[in-house]
Design a protein around this motif. Structure first.
Motif, PDB file in Angstrom:
ATOM      1  N   LEU A   1      23.184 -15.962 -18.091  1.00 49.82           N
ATOM      2  CA  LEU A   1      22.745 -14.798 -18.867  1.00 49.82           C
ATOM      3  C   LEU A   1      22.464 -13.640 -17.913  1.00 49.82           C
ATOM      4  N   ILE A   2      23.143 -12.544 -18.161  1.00 54.89           N
ATOM      5  CA  ILE A   2      22.908 -11.323 -17.375  1.00 54.89           C
ATOM      6  C   ILE A   2      22.431 -10.253 -18.348  1.00 54.89           C
ATOM      7  N   THR A   3      21.297  -9.664 -18.044  1.00 52.94           N
ATOM      8  CA  THR A   3      20.736  -8.637 -18.922  1.00 52.94           C
ATOM      9  C   THR A   3      20.659  -7.307 -18.175  1.00 52.94           C
ATOM     10  N   VAL A   4      21.215  -6.277 -18.789  1.00 52.92           N
ATOM     11  CA  VAL A   4      21.020  -4.912 -18.292  1.00 52.92           C
ATOM     12  C   VAL A   4      19.966  -4.271 -19.193  1.00 52.92           C
ATOM     13  N   PRO A   5      18.742  -4.051 -18.669  1.00 50.62           N
ATOM     14  CA  PRO A   5      17.679  -3.489 -19.518  1.00 50.62           C
ATOM     15  C   PRO A   5      18.024  -2.068 -19.968  1.00 50.62           C
ATOM     16  N   ASP A   6      17.370  -1.639 -21.054  1.00 50.66           N
ATOM     17  CA  ASP A   6      17.573  -0.250 -21.477  1.00 50.66           C
ATOM     18  C   ASP A   6      16.734   0.677 -20.595  1.00 50.66           C
ATOM     19  N   ALA A   7      16.787   1.981 -20.891  1.00 49.18           N
ATOM     20  CA  ALA A   7      16.143   2.980 -20.019  1.00 49.18           C
ATOM     21  C   ALA A   7      14.635   2.772 -19.933  1.00 49.18           C
ATOM     22  N   GLN A   8      14.053   2.105 -20.969  1.00 49.76           N
ATOM     23  CA  GLN A   8      12.612   1.833 -20.954  1.00 49.76           C
ATOM     24  C   GLN A   8      12.292   0.481 -20.306  1.00 49.76           C
ATOM     25  N   GLY A   9      13.317  -0.213 -19.832  1.00 52.02           N
ATOM     26  CA  GLY A   9      13.092  -1.514 -19.216  1.00 52.02           C
ATOM     27  C   GLY A   9      13.038  -2.657 -20.210  1.00 52.02           C
ATOM     28  N   ARG A  10      13.388  -2.369 -21.478  1.00 56.92           N
ATOM     29  CA  ARG A  10      13.346  -3.394 -22.518  1.00 56.92           C
ATOM     30  C   ARG A  10      14.516  -4.365 -22.352  1.00 56.92           C
ATOM     31  N   THR A  11      14.255  -5.662 -22.555  1.00 58.56           N
ATOM     32  CA  THR A  11      15.335  -6.649 -22.420  1.00 58.56           C
ATOM     33  C   THR A  11      15.579  -7.424 -23.716  1.00 58.56           C
ATOM     34  N   ASP A  12      14.667  -7.279 -24.702  1.00 60.01           N
ATOM     35  CA  ASP A  12      14.862  -8.017 -25.955  1.00 60.01           C
ATOM     36  C   ASP A  12      15.742  -7.205 -26.895  1.00 60.01           C
TER      37      ASP A  12
ATOM     38  N   ALA B   1      29.170  -0.135 -14.674  1.00 57.47           N
ATOM     39  CA  ALA B   1      29.051   1.110 -15.448  1.00 57.47           C
ATOM     40  C   ALA B   1      27.793   1.092 -16.306  1.00 57.47           C
ATOM     41  N   LEU B   2      27.430  -0.084 -16.813  1.00 56.67           N
ATOM     42  CA  LEU B   2      26.228  -0.178 -17.652  1.00 56.67           C
ATOM     43  C   LEU B   2      24.965   0.068 -16.828  1.00 56.67           C
ATOM     44  N   VAL B   3      24.970  -0.460 -15.599  1.00 54.22           N
ATOM     45  CA  VAL B   3      23.812  -0.274 -14.724  1.00 54.22           C
ATOM     46  C   VAL B   3      23.660   1.200 -14.333  1.00 54.22           C
TER      47      VAL B   3
ATOM     48  N   PRO C   1      21.503   5.392 -18.153  1.00 49.01           N
ATOM     49  CA  PRO C   1      20.364   4.979 -18.985  1.00 49.01           C
ATOM     50  C   PRO C   1      20.854   4.490 -20.340  1.00 49.01           C
ATOM     51  N   LEU C   2      20.503   3.263 -20.687  1.00 44.68           N
ATOM     52  CA  LEU C   2      20.982   2.675 -21.947  1.00 44.68           C
ATOM     53  C   LEU C   2      19.934   2.868 -23.034  1.00 44.68           C
TER      54      LEU C   2
END
Ligand code: ZN
Length: 259
Positions: free
Chosen positions: A58-69, A123-125, A128-129
């Motif tokens: 499992l690889i997670t790219v967090p969103d701009a707020q650092g959220r992973t869920d 590109a995702l990293v 800001p997502l």
């Protein structure tokens, strides 16, 4: 459709070169991809099987707020079916292009998708997502989706539950939004044997089993008549049938049990 980028092809070449036939380990592939994720500053989670021979990733790219869920998951499997007894005209583990087509074991099912998803990580990293994006790779899909359930359990335990999952199985480039599930039920009836001239002394296992068969037929008829219905399926309702039946001990014996 545009041709894949050289970066995607490079990933596909690497993935194809690692023989991940389901009977063998997938760890070299998992480690290669996990190392790539680490090089991007991500924290990949490797979930090994109890015997340690294989793993889910499992690889997670967090969103701009650092959220992973929540978020979006790109889900692929790492294993491929065997090439035993197949007549290949090129090495199945060397990505080969001929007449604008790519050949190799798993190019379509489904290392092609895996390569696209892995390549997208950089590109995702870099941006800001607005929502987290996950890339998941499972083991043992080709032998009954064996890796999927422990992967879901591990994601739950890690507090990662994506809102949407895109599974990159080959579908001739059509969007498939759902898939019927299957439930298998096996019932065994135990009677009391007796000579057929003394039926009042026995309990007939086949006759009781037949009442369950009858009930199941009626249940299937209710689904056909009353639904629920989903017209997106060729058969729009839940189906049910009795597909195996055996029993009996002799032509003159009230049956005790199935054979
Ligand atoms: Zn597949």
């Amino acid at each position: 459709m545009s041709a894949p980028s050289s970066d995607v092809l490079s990933w596909l070449e690497k993935l194809i070169a690692i023989d991940t036939t389901s009977r063998d380990t997938n760890l070299p592939l998992i480690e290669l991809v996990a190392d790539h994720a680490r090089s991007l500053g991500l924290s990949p989670q490797v979930f090994p099987t109890p015997d340690g021979a294989k793993a889910n990733l499992l690889i997670t790219v967090p969103d701009a707020q650092g959220r992973t869920d929540g978020g979006i998951m790109l889900s692929g499997h790492s294993d491929v079916v065997p090439t035993d007894g197949q007549a290949w005209t090129s090495d199945p583990y060397t990505l080969t292009e001929r007449d604008g087509l790519l050949y190799g074991r798993g190019v379509t099912d489904m290392k092609g998708f895996d390569a696209v998803a892995i390549n997208a990580l950089a590109a995702l990293v870099a941006q800001p997502l607005s929502t987290p994006v996950h890339v998941g790779l499972t083991h043992d899909e080709e032998v009954g989706c064996v890796g999927a359930q422990p992967f879901v359990d591990a994601m739950k335990a890690a507090g990662v539950l994506p809102d949407i999952v895109f599974v990159g199985e080959p579908t001739s480039m059509r969007m498939i939004r759902a898939h019927k599930s299957i439930n298998l039920v096996e019932a065994t009836f135990h009677g009391v044997p007796a000579h057929s001239s003394l039926t009042s002394s026995g309990v007939n296992a086949i006759e009781y089993a037949a009442s369950l068969v009858r009930y199941w037929r009626e249940q299937a008829d209710r689904w056909r008549a009353d639904g629920p219905f989903d017209e997106a399926y060729p058969v729009a309702y839940t189906t049910g049938s009795v597909n195996l039946f055996s029993g009996g001990n002799g032509v003159n014996i009230v049956p005790r049990a199935p054979r």
